[in-house]
Scaffold this motif. Structure first.
Motif, PDB file in Angstrom:
ATOM      1  N   GLN A  29      -9.393  -8.500   1.058  1.00  0.00           N
ATOM      2  CA  GLN A  29      -8.278  -8.255   2.061  1.00  0.00           C
ATOM      3  C   GLN A  29      -7.055  -8.909   1.473  1.00  0.00           C
ATOM      4  O   GLN A  29      -6.862  -9.806   0.940  1.00  0.00           O
ATOM      5  CB  GLN A  29      -8.685  -9.233   3.371  1.00  0.00           C
ATOM      6  CG  GLN A  29      -9.972  -8.992   4.035  1.00  0.00           C
ATOM      7  CD  GLN A  29      -9.721  -7.712   5.118  1.00  0.00           C
ATOM      8  OE1 GLN A  29      -8.600  -7.312   5.217  1.00  0.00           O
ATOM      9  NE2 GLN A  29     -10.872  -6.995   5.288  1.00  0.00           N
ATOM     10  N   ARG A  30      -5.927  -7.665   1.743  1.00  0.00           N
ATOM     11  CA  ARG A  30      -4.789  -8.059   1.140  1.00  0.00           C
ATOM     12  C   ARG A  30      -3.680  -7.661   2.177  1.00  0.00           C
ATOM     13  O   ARG A  30      -4.035  -7.014   2.975  1.00  0.00           O
ATOM     14  CB  ARG A  30      -4.443  -7.241  -0.147  1.00  0.00           C
ATOM     15  CG  ARG A  30      -5.612  -7.657  -1.502  1.00  0.00           C
ATOM     16  CD  ARG A  30      -5.358  -8.949  -1.826  1.00  0.00           C
ATOM     17  NE  ARG A  30      -3.970  -9.125  -2.758  1.00  0.00           N
ATOM     18  CZ  ARG A  30      -3.858  -8.949  -3.993  1.00  0.00           C
ATOM     19  NH1 ARG A  30      -4.851  -8.584  -4.695  1.00  0.00           N
ATOM     20  NH2 ARG A  30      -3.059  -9.256  -4.612  1.00  0.00           N
ATOM     21  N   ARG A  31      -2.452  -7.988   1.873  1.00  0.00           N
ATOM     22  CA  ARG A  31      -1.232  -7.656   2.749  1.00  0.00           C
ATOM     23  C   ARG A  31      -0.086  -7.260   1.790  1.00  0.00           C
ATOM     24  O   ARG A  31       0.253  -7.742   0.785  1.00  0.00           O
ATOM     25  CB  ARG A  31      -0.998  -8.850   3.473  1.00  0.00           C
ATOM     26  CG  ARG A  31       0.205  -8.646   4.484  1.00  0.00           C
ATOM     27  CD  ARG A  31       0.062  -9.617   5.543  1.00  0.00           C
ATOM     28  NE  ARG A  31      -0.899  -9.710   6.384  1.00  0.00           N
ATOM     29  CZ  ARG A  31      -1.247 -10.994   7.064  1.00  0.00           C
ATOM     30  NH1 ARG A  31      -0.603 -12.347   6.851  1.00  0.00           N
ATOM     31  NH2 ARG A  31      -2.326 -11.017   7.818  1.00  0.00           N
ATOM     32  N   VAL A  32       0.627  -6.243   2.446  1.00  0.00           N
ATOM     33  CA  VAL A  32       1.768  -5.535   1.652  1.00  0.00           C
ATOM     34  C   VAL A  32       2.852  -6.721   1.924  1.00  0.00           C
ATOM     35  O   VAL A  32       3.428  -7.078   2.849  1.00  0.00           O
ATOM     36  CB  VAL A  32       2.235  -4.437   2.326  1.00  0.00           C
ATOM     37  CG1 VAL A  32       3.492  -3.687   1.770  1.00  0.00           C
ATOM     38  CG2 VAL A  32       1.289  -3.242   2.162  1.00  0.00           C
ATOM     39  N   PHE A  53       6.015  -3.505   5.259  1.00  0.00           N
ATOM     40  CA  PHE A  53       5.886  -5.246   5.180  1.00  0.00           C
ATOM     41  C   PHE A  53       4.994  -5.751   6.212  1.00  0.00           C
ATOM     42  O   PHE A  53       5.164  -5.393   7.220  1.00  0.00           O
ATOM     43  CB  PHE A  53       7.337  -5.895   5.267  1.00  0.00           C
ATOM     44  CG  PHE A  53       7.258  -7.323   4.745  1.00  0.00           C
ATOM     45  CD1 PHE A  53       7.298  -7.610   3.407  1.00  0.00           C
ATOM     46  CD2 PHE A  53       6.836  -8.263   5.897  1.00  0.00           C
ATOM     47  CE1 PHE A  53       7.405  -9.062   3.150  1.00  0.00           C
ATOM     48  CE2 PHE A  53       7.034  -9.537   5.604  1.00  0.00           C
ATOM     49  CZ  PHE A  53       7.369  -9.885   4.163  1.00  0.00           C
ATOM     50  N   GLY A  54       3.949  -6.550   5.528  1.00  0.00           N
ATOM     51  CA  GLY A  54       2.907  -7.112   6.370  1.00  0.00           C
ATOM     52  C   GLY A  54       1.458  -6.191   6.843  1.00  0.00           C
ATOM     53  O   GLY A  54       0.711  -6.515   7.737  1.00  0.00           O
ATOM     54  N   ALA A  55       1.838  -4.922   6.476  1.00  0.00           N
ATOM     55  CA  ALA A  55       0.480  -4.174   6.759  1.00  0.00           C
ATOM     56  C   ALA A  55      -0.739  -4.675   5.956  1.00  0.00           C
ATOM     57  O   ALA A  55      -0.646  -5.123   4.810  1.00  0.00           O
ATOM     58  CB  ALA A  55       0.765  -2.664   6.414  1.00  0.00           C
ATOM     59  N   ASP A  56      -1.650  -4.836   6.805  1.00  0.00           N
ATOM     60  CA  ASP A  56      -2.985  -5.294   6.131  1.00  0.00           C
ATOM     61  C   ASP A  56      -3.811  -4.058   5.628  1.00  0.00           C
ATOM     62  O   ASP A  56      -3.968  -3.021   6.202  1.00  0.00           O
ATOM     63  CB  ASP A  56      -3.842  -6.041   7.331  1.00  0.00           C
ATOM     64  CG  ASP A  56      -3.446  -7.538   7.567  1.00  0.00           C
ATOM     65  OD1 ASP A  56      -2.870  -8.072   6.750  1.00  0.00           O
ATOM     66  OD2 ASP A  56      -3.686  -7.789   8.761  1.00  0.00           O
ATOM     67  N   ALA A  88      -3.309 -12.425   2.213  1.00  0.00           N
ATOM     68  CA  ALA A  88      -3.414 -12.035   3.769  1.00  0.00           C
ATOM     69  C   ALA A  88      -3.949 -13.109   4.393  1.00  0.00           C
ATOM     70  O   ALA A  88      -4.450 -13.241   5.646  1.00  0.00           O
ATOM     71  CB  ALA A  88      -4.394 -10.828   3.917  1.00  0.00           C
ATOM     72  N   GLY A  89      -3.508 -14.486   4.083  1.00  0.00           N
ATOM     73  CA  GLY A  89      -3.847 -15.512   4.767  1.00  0.00           C
ATOM     74  C   GLY A  89      -3.089 -16.197   6.056  1.00  0.00           C
ATOM     75  O   GLY A  89      -3.705 -16.612   6.939  1.00  0.00           O
ATOM     76  N   ASP A  90      -1.679 -15.797   6.022  1.00  0.00           N
ATOM     77  CA  ASP A  90      -1.041 -16.253   7.248  1.00  0.00           C
ATOM     78  C   ASP A  90      -1.422 -15.435   8.340  1.00  0.00           C
ATOM     79  O   ASP A  90      -1.387 -14.168   8.293  1.00  0.00           O
ATOM     80  CB  ASP A  90       0.627 -16.310   6.928  1.00  0.00           C
ATOM     81  CG  ASP A  90       0.800 -17.165   5.755  1.00  0.00           C
ATOM     82  OD1 ASP A  90       0.321 -18.223   5.917  1.00  0.00           O
ATOM     83  OD2 ASP A  90       1.412 -16.873   4.988  1.00  0.00           O
ATOM     84  N   VAL A  91      -1.224 -15.944   9.695  1.00  0.00           N
ATOM     85  CA  VAL A  91      -1.546 -15.249  10.890  1.00  0.00           C
ATOM     86  C   VAL A  91      -0.224 -14.666  11.277  1.00  0.00           C
ATOM     87  O   VAL A  91       0.887 -15.141  11.462  1.00  0.00           O
ATOM     88  CB  VAL A  91      -1.899 -16.133  12.083  1.00  0.00           C
ATOM     89  CG1 VAL A  91      -2.034 -15.389  13.414  1.00  0.00           C
ATOM     90  CG2 VAL A  91      -3.094 -16.820  11.525  1.00  0.00           C
ATOM     91  N   ILE A  92      -0.403 -13.293  11.509  1.00  0.00           N
ATOM     92  CA  ILE A  92       0.631 -12.293  12.013  1.00  0.00           C
ATOM     93  C   ILE A  92       0.873 -12.687  13.407  1.00  0.00           C
ATOM     94  O   ILE A  92       0.172 -12.725  14.251  1.00  0.00           O
ATOM     95  CB  ILE A  92       0.343 -10.887  11.961  1.00  0.00           C
ATOM     96  CG1 ILE A  92       0.324 -10.487  10.278  1.00  0.00           C
ATOM     97  CG2 ILE A  92       1.493  -9.944  12.712  1.00  0.00           C
ATOM     98  CD1 ILE A  92       1.327 -10.566   9.539  1.00  0.00           C
TER      99      ILE A  92
END
Length: 275
Positions: A29-32, A53-56, A88-92
């Protein structure tokens, strides 16, 4: 299998897909972490779509500074520079709901901005300072440009009027017909594929055109603002424009670009994670 939706390279496949490869993986799991990145057909190859930005994403293979990923929002697969991916750790908690916004180093609009973000960018905000949201990774974004609730798809599309046309584009700085439709529906919290042929196949036919319906031609899609008017990103104008539906049908057919294929209605109960 459709290359765009198949989470496998010539070497590695995602577990459970039924695709045979030398390596089978569960992915990572990663995040842009960049404002905008091209989703490419091959490493350093042509652009298929873009990620905000922020896309998982699920990282399936890393190779020579590139990562093969599958986007969580629509399942689209392709290659991005590994440098564009973060954890991808922080909650959107919020999504950019304005056409575009800026990230500032302090809660002060007179500061020099550090990033520019497009409509649809997803943010992890940890608090509020004055009229700004404080981001987990640092920086501040005006609250007026953010939302934690879905909006109206037609209103979202209209907010992008005048955006330059860009093949495979998904942002305020350039967008194509399917990118506009996806941005509008995702902003409304509704699931939507990334390309017009996939969008046409995903939704049921509509007998009478109404606000929010999708209108299709071979290789092209628009969104109805009402029974007589539509909005679309078109190379005809190289921009997002509104146009009478009857005029567009006649113009596109006269140009030899194919007949009108009819209207389809998004399933409003098929939701995506929001924000």
């Amino acid at each position: 299998m459709d290359r765009r939706l198949t989470p496998a390279t010539d070497r590695v496949a995602l577990r459970g897909t039924g695709v045979a490869r030398d390596v089978i993986t569960d992915g990572e799991q990663r995040r842009v972490a960049m404002p905008l990145v091209d989703l490419c057909r091959a490493p350093d190859g042509p652009r298929d779509r873009q990620l905000l930005f922020g896309a998982d994403v699920l990282l399936i293979e890393a190779r020579d500074g590139w990562g093969f990923v599958q986007a969580a929002a629509d399942g689209y697969c392709g290659w991005v520079p590994l440098a564009a991916l973060g954890d991808a750790g922080d909650v959107i908690t919020r999504r950019v709901s304005a056409p575009a916004t800026h990230v500032y180093p302090a809660p002060d609009f007179k500061q020099r901005e550090t990033l520019s973000l497009s409509l649809g960018s997803r943010l992890a905000a940890t608090g509020v300072e004055g009229r700004f949201a404080r981001l987990a990774g640092g920086g501040f974004v005006p609250l007026q440009h953010l939302s934690d609730q879905p909006g109206d798809a037609a209103e979202i599309a209209v907010s992008l009027l005048g955006t330059p046309y860009l093949w495979g584009g998904n942002s305020r700085w350039g967008i194509d017909c399917s990118g506009l439709v996806q941005a509008a529906l995702h902003g409304a919290g509704v699931a939507c594929p990334g390309d017009s042929d996939l969008q046409c196949a995903a939704f049921p036919e509509a007998a009478m055109i109404q606000r929010g319906d999708l209108l299709f031609w071979p290789g092209h899609v628009a969104l109805a603002l009402d029974s007589a008017t539509m909005i679309h990103a078109t190379a005809f104008a190289m921009a997002v424009i509104t146009e009478p539906i009857s005029d567009a049908i006649a113009r596109i057919e006269a140009a030899g670009e194919g007949p009108f294929l009819g209207a389809r209605r998004p399933r409003l109960d098929d939701r995506i994670s929001f924000p």
